[in-house]
Design an enzyme around this catalytic site. Structure first.
Site: not given
Ligand code: ADP
Ligand code: AMP
Length: 212
Positions: A171, A160, A88, A127, A13
């Site tokens: 999660r 992270r 969420r 990541r 995302k």
């Molecule tokens: P989210 O925001 O949904 O938690 P991220 O955008 O942070 O996910 O992506 C999670 C991990 O996967 C990151 O390390 C990113 O670089 C990698 N990633 C994201 N999209 C792709 C893809 N289409 N193919 C391979 N790796 C990806």
């Molecule tokens: P993310 O970066 O989206 O993976 O979010 C990391 C963490 O932040 C989540 O696991 C939650 O602990 C908190 N968080 C992010 N967005 C929300 C939300 N909309 N509601 C509640 N907690 C959130």
């Protein structure tokens, strides 16, 4: 363009939100990034969110909804926005509808990015994130430089706490129980679009662009 990006943790995302924000010229609003920035600055918000984030739980709705309301009232959101990581749960989705109603606008689409659990676990495990600017890397798919410094801002690249195994399990559980129903919520509103997130990031972006 007013968009919400949905999907399991690690599906991509944030990766798509950054690209869409550049392409569409609207701000990327990530509640996770906002919490991490607040934590880095040791503000009251960051410190109160820390224990929830580190253990993989949701930060309470009243805190999160207030944060998003304030952000969406900012003039830079007048021409649109991309929400990533919010809503969420269904209470957040309902609150968002109310906020947008008061602002006199509505969502154009909720985009669900889907991928199998093996793929998302692999993406989360690899990541790496920049402490300074939040840029995201992946040890296999988009490797950070060996010196561990972000090429964009020179910040330290780290893993992270909530990307470690224990928190990831929690999660994914929270996602299934609380966030998946949000997908049905937007289906009910008739604005849900579904895209295959298993493809390469550029292909996912083009799929989203062609849908909207
Ligand atoms: P989210 O925001 O949904 O938690 P991220 O955008 O942070 O996910 O992506 C999670 C991990 O996967 C990151 O390390 C990113 O670089 C990698 N990633 C994201 N999209 C792709 C893809 N289409 N193919 C391979 N790796 C990806
Ligand atoms: P993310 O970066 O989206 O993976 O979010 C990391 C963490 O932040 C989540 O696991 C939650 O602990 C908190 N968080 C992010 N967005 C929300 C939300 N909309 N509601 C509640 N907690 C959130």
């Amino acid at each position: 363009m007013r968009l919400v990006l949905l999907g399991p943790p690690g599906v991509g995302k944030g990766t798509q939100a950054v690209r869409l924000s550049k392409r569409l010229g609207v701000p990327h609003i990530s509640t996770g990034d906002m919490f991490r920035e607040a934590l880095a600055k040791k503000t009251a918000l960051g410190l109160s969110a820390k224990e929830y984030i580190d253990s993989g739980k949701l930060v309470p709705d009243d805190i999160t909804i207030g944060l998003v309301r304030d952000r969406l009232e900012n003039p830079d959101c007048a021409g649109g926005f991309i929400l990533d990581g919010f809503p969420r749960d269904v209470a957040q989705a309902e609150a968002l509808e109310k906020i947008l109603e008061i602002l006199g606008v509505s969502l154009d689409a909720a985009i669900y990015i889907g991928a199998g659990s093996r793929i998302v676990v692999k993406r989360i495990a690899g990541r790496r994130v920049c402490e300074g600017c939040g840029a995201t890397y992946h040890i296999s798919f988009n490797p950070p430089p060996e010196d561990g410094k972000c090429p964009k801002c020179g910040g330290r690249i780290y893993q992270r706490v909530d990307d470690r195994q224990e928190a990831v399990r929690e999660r994914l559980k929270v996602y299934k129980a609380l966030t998946e129903p949000v997908v049905d919520y937007y289906k009910g509103l008739g604005i849900l679009k579904v895209v295959n997130g298993e493809e390469d990031a550029n292909e996912v972006l083009e799929a989203i662009i062609s849908m909207i």
